[in-house]
Design a protein around this motif. Structure first.
Motif, short mmCIF file in Angstrom:
data_model
loop_
_atom_site.label_atom_id
_atom_site.label_comp_id
_atom_site.label_asym_id
_atom_site.label_seq_id
_atom_site.Cartn_x
_atom_site.Cartn_y
_atom_site.Cartn_z
N UNK A 82 0.78 -1.23 0.00
CA UNK A 82 0.00 0.00 0.00
C UNK A 82 0.81 1.27 0.00
N UNK A 83 2.15 1.15 -0.03
CA UNK A 83 3.01 2.34 -0.01
C UNK A 83 3.86 2.37 -1.28
N UNK A 84 3.91 3.51 -1.91
CA UNK A 84 4.76 3.71 -3.08
C UNK A 84 5.92 4.64 -2.75
N UNK A 85 5.89 5.25 -1.58
CA UNK A 85 6.89 6.23 -1.18
C UNK A 85 7.52 5.80 0.14
N UNK A 86 8.83 5.66 0.17
CA UNK A 86 9.49 5.16 1.38
C UNK A 86 9.43 6.16 2.52
N UNK A 88 6.89 8.12 3.30
CA UNK A 88 5.59 7.94 3.95
C UNK A 88 5.60 6.70 4.83
N UNK A 89 6.22 5.62 4.33
CA UNK A 89 6.26 4.37 5.11
C UNK A 89 7.07 4.56 6.39
N UNK A 90 8.22 5.22 6.30
CA UNK A 90 9.08 5.42 7.47
C UNK A 90 8.43 6.34 8.49
N UNK A 91 7.62 7.30 8.03
CA UNK A 91 7.04 8.29 8.94
C UNK A 91 5.76 7.82 9.64
N UNK A 92 5.34 6.56 9.38
CA UNK A 92 4.07 6.07 9.94
C UNK A 92 3.99 6.17 11.46
N UNK A 93 5.07 5.81 12.15
CA UNK A 93 5.02 5.72 13.62
C UNK A 93 5.36 7.04 14.31
N UNK A 94 5.75 8.06 13.57
CA UNK A 94 6.11 9.33 14.20
C UNK A 94 4.85 9.96 14.78
N UNK A 124 14.42 6.40 -3.13
CA UNK A 124 14.66 4.99 -3.48
C UNK A 124 13.34 4.28 -3.73
N UNK A 125 13.33 3.34 -4.66
CA UNK A 125 12.12 2.59 -5.02
C UNK A 125 11.78 1.60 -3.90
N UNK A 126 10.67 1.83 -3.24
CA UNK A 126 10.30 1.00 -2.08
C UNK A 126 9.99 -0.43 -2.47
N UNK A 127 9.55 -0.65 -3.70
CA UNK A 127 9.21 -2.01 -4.13
C UNK A 127 10.42 -2.79 -4.63
N UNK A 128 11.55 -2.11 -4.80
CA UNK A 128 12.74 -2.81 -5.30
C UNK A 128 13.86 -2.91 -4.29
N UNK A 129 13.53 -2.83 -3.01
CA UNK A 129 14.56 -2.86 -1.97
C UNK A 129 15.16 -4.25 -1.84
N UNK A 130 16.46 -4.31 -1.66
CA UNK A 130 17.13 -5.58 -1.35
C UNK A 130 16.85 -5.95 0.11
N UNK A 131 17.28 -7.15 0.52
CA UNK A 131 17.06 -7.56 1.90
C UNK A 131 17.72 -6.62 2.89
N UNK A 132 18.97 -6.19 2.59
CA UNK A 132 19.66 -5.27 3.48
C UNK A 132 19.03 -3.90 3.51
N UNK A 133 18.57 -3.41 2.35
CA UNK A 133 17.92 -2.10 2.30
C UNK A 133 16.59 -2.11 3.05
N UNK A 134 15.84 -3.20 2.90
CA UNK A 134 14.56 -3.31 3.62
C UNK A 134 14.78 -3.32 5.13
#
Length: 611
Positions: A82-86, A88-94, A124-134
């Protein structure tokens, strides 16, 4: 305050089917406490994290979170649905109070700052993150929220050693409470201030770091074993099976380490002896010494002329060697392995391999397991009660026991197993294949401590040669005879021993992923450096907030002092007098902190005006 209780669990009980997962767990977690949650796999560590975070209901007990406190959780598998922008995803818990345009700007700035702190860009493309980036994005999300309680589930997975060490420093400097699960023993030793041992549905707390855990837990197990001596022998054996982990691990570890030190000494001597026979080996292009499994000479590999991955690489691997490869993600570890085993050609140089090598990769994927098949059927898919292990027949039950599976689990479908238990199944299947040359690329990811202990035991008894890539420092110390590390510009260095031996040499190793070389463009005209002329959104917002809070606290202090000055208050109600006194002290301390913070921001503002 340093000794405030952030979270309390009282007699937490959780039942799934007929099996109680927790039969009464108590826990108190204080501000600035960094608690390691440890226990055998399948005991419910991740489940307890879900209960603490509020994502799972429990059947009985009480969960108490300090007033105004909030929790942020880093789960093993981050969900970006449901997220296309990283950002927005990171700021969810703020946390937010007004959610107006100004506050949204402050929240966005916090999220971007956290991403940058973990080496990620906001575009960065949130849907193309590697394991380390995620994993780094998940950690950025937790740190951006600045919670009172941080819950971390295997935070070091997919991180290289440099990133793990940077995370250790961040956690040690963090002002909130932390509860974490990790299989990385060195990480736990460096970070934790206390331990919670979860076993048999109960929890025991150790008020020291993980360094003291094994000895403490062994003493408890020995006390329990002595208490069991009065019981029936069968009951004693069955109960000891459930609780024997630490005692058995310590005794096995000591024996393994002694053998490993002997192997390291033997390897140094064998290499010295072999160097004298180098001329005769060179004369026979098709042959290789019976002791020499693999030899690489002047090997080169590059995907870019200006960024060599491997340059002038030389290595000799002897029969029985355990070679560890370390370095940041993207430095070329997997490329090096593929060249050594023949899956990838070198650009130049020569790699010779013994003719009788039988290669096996340790497959950590769970996708190949049939979730409906029982453990017995998984080990013996064609029926019967035997499994071929390295070309030797073993009984299914005996082999399963080697990997910590009880007889009752043999008839259970593997789909009902925990993640760590499924990893043990894959480990058992992989190690059963006949081989004399074993390659393990990141074998410790997603493994719990019990599975790691099994893996160390199996590797100690393995007769062949091993190459492994790992960021688990304790695992490397316990397994390898020598370590390969990158020096930069494609150069690699081999040192005797494990990670601790390498680190003790204080070498200038590469600790970050090299940047991709960009196509040269004409340089832009020079611009004057940007001068900060106003406060950041975050400081402006905090200044406004403090200007409201300080008068409120001053008014509160006046009222409390008036109440305490009433005649006869202490004689009438000592408890009320004590409560008001504590509240007054807390209010004064908070006011002092707020005034100091306000002064610092105002000084920063004044400096900006002068510049």
């Amino acid at each position: 305050m340093a000794n405030d209780i952030v979270l309390q669990l009282k007699d937490i009980c959780l039942v799934r089917g007929a099996k109680p997962i927790f039969s009464g767990v108590d826990l108190s977690l204080l501000t600035r406490e960094r608690m390691a949650l440890v226990g055998p796999n399948g005991v419910g560590k991740s489940t307890l994290l879900q209960i603490i975070s509020g994502h799972m209901e429990f059947d009985k007990g009480e969960r108490v979170l300090a007033t105004g406190a909030f929790i942020s959780t880093q789960f093993q598998e981050p969900d970006f649905t449901g997220f296309s922008n990283i950002v927005e995803w990171v700021s969810q818990d703020i946390p937010r109070t007004h959610n107006d345009e100004r506050e949204q700007g402050i929240v966005r700035a916090q999220a971007i700052a956290a991403l940058h702190d973990f080496g990620l860009e906001e575009d960065i493309n949130i849907q193309g993150l590697s394991g380390g980036e995620a994993r780094r994005a998940a950690l950025a999300r937790v740190f951006a929220a600045e919670p009172d309680l941080m819950l971390l589930d295997e935070p070091t997975n997919h991180l290289d050693v440099a990133a793990i060490e940077a995370l250790e420093e961040k956690l040690k400097a963090y002002k909130g409470a932390i509860l974490l699960i990790s299989h990385d023993r060195t990480f736990l030793e460096n970070v934790s201030t206390s331990c919670l041992w979860l076993r048999n549905g109960k929890a025991k707390k150790l008020g020291q770091s993980f360094k003291a855990f094994d000895e403490w837990a062994e003493n408890i197990e020995q006390q329990e074993t002595r208490a069991l001596e009065k019981l029936d022998l069968r009951l004693k054996e069955e109960t000891h099976w459930l609780s024997r982990g630490v005692t058995a691990r310590r005794s096995r570890n000591m024996g393994r380490l002694r053998r490993l030190y002997e192997m390291r000494e033997t390897r140094v001597q064998a290499l010295a002896n072999l160097s004298g026979a180098a001329a005769s080996v060179k004369a026979q292009s098709g042959d290789i010494s019976s002791k020499l499994v693999l030899e690489a000479k002047n090997v080169q590999k590059a995907y870019d002329e200006k960024r060599p991955l491997i340059k002038d690489f030389n290595l000799r691997i002897l029969r029985g060697d355990r070679i560890g490869i370390v370095g940041p993600n993207g430095i070329g570890k997997s490329t090096l392995i593929k060249m050594l085993v023949g899956e990838l050609n070198a650009d130049s140089g020569n790699i010779r391999r013994a003719k009788n090598l039988t290669l096996s990769y340790l497959d950590q994927s769970r996708a190949k397991l049939d979730p409906k098949a029982t453990l017995w059927e998984t080990f013996a898919p064609h029926g019967g009660d035997m499994i071929m292990v390295q070309d030797v027949q073993r009984h299914v039950a005996a082999y399963a026991k080697d990997f910590l599976f009880s007889s009752a689990q043999l008839r259970q479908p593997v789909g009902s197993f925990s993640g760590g238990e499924r990893n043990r199944v894959m480990l058992a299947l992989s190690m059963a294949r006949p081989s004399n040359f074993l390659v393990l690329d990141e074998p410790t990811n997603d493994l719990d401590m019990d599975t790691l202990d099994v893996l160390e035991e199996v590797l100690a008894n393995y007769d062949g040669t091993i190459i492994l890539v790992s960021h688990d420092r304790a695992f490397l110390d316990h397994v390898v005879t020598s370590t390969l590390a990158p020096l930069g510009d494609g150069r690699w260095l081999e040192t005797a021993g494990g990670w601790s031996d390498l680190a003790a040499q204080n070498l200038q190793l590469i600790t970050h992923k090299p940047q991709k070389v960009a196509v040269k463009k004409s340089p832009p005209p020079p611009t004057a450096p940007k001068i900060q002329t106003k406060l950041s959104y975050k400081d402006e917002y905090r200044l406004t907030e403090l200007e409201k809070l300080i008068p409120q606290l001053e008014e509160k202090i006046i009222k409390l002092e008036e109440k305490l000055s009433q005649d006869g208050l202490y004689a009438k109600s000592p408890d009320e007098f004590t409560r008001l006194s504590v509240e007054l002290d807390n209010a004064k301390e908070t006011l002092d902190n707020h005034e100091m913070e306000w002064l610092e921001i105002e000084e920063k503002k004044a400096a900006l005006v002068k510049s």
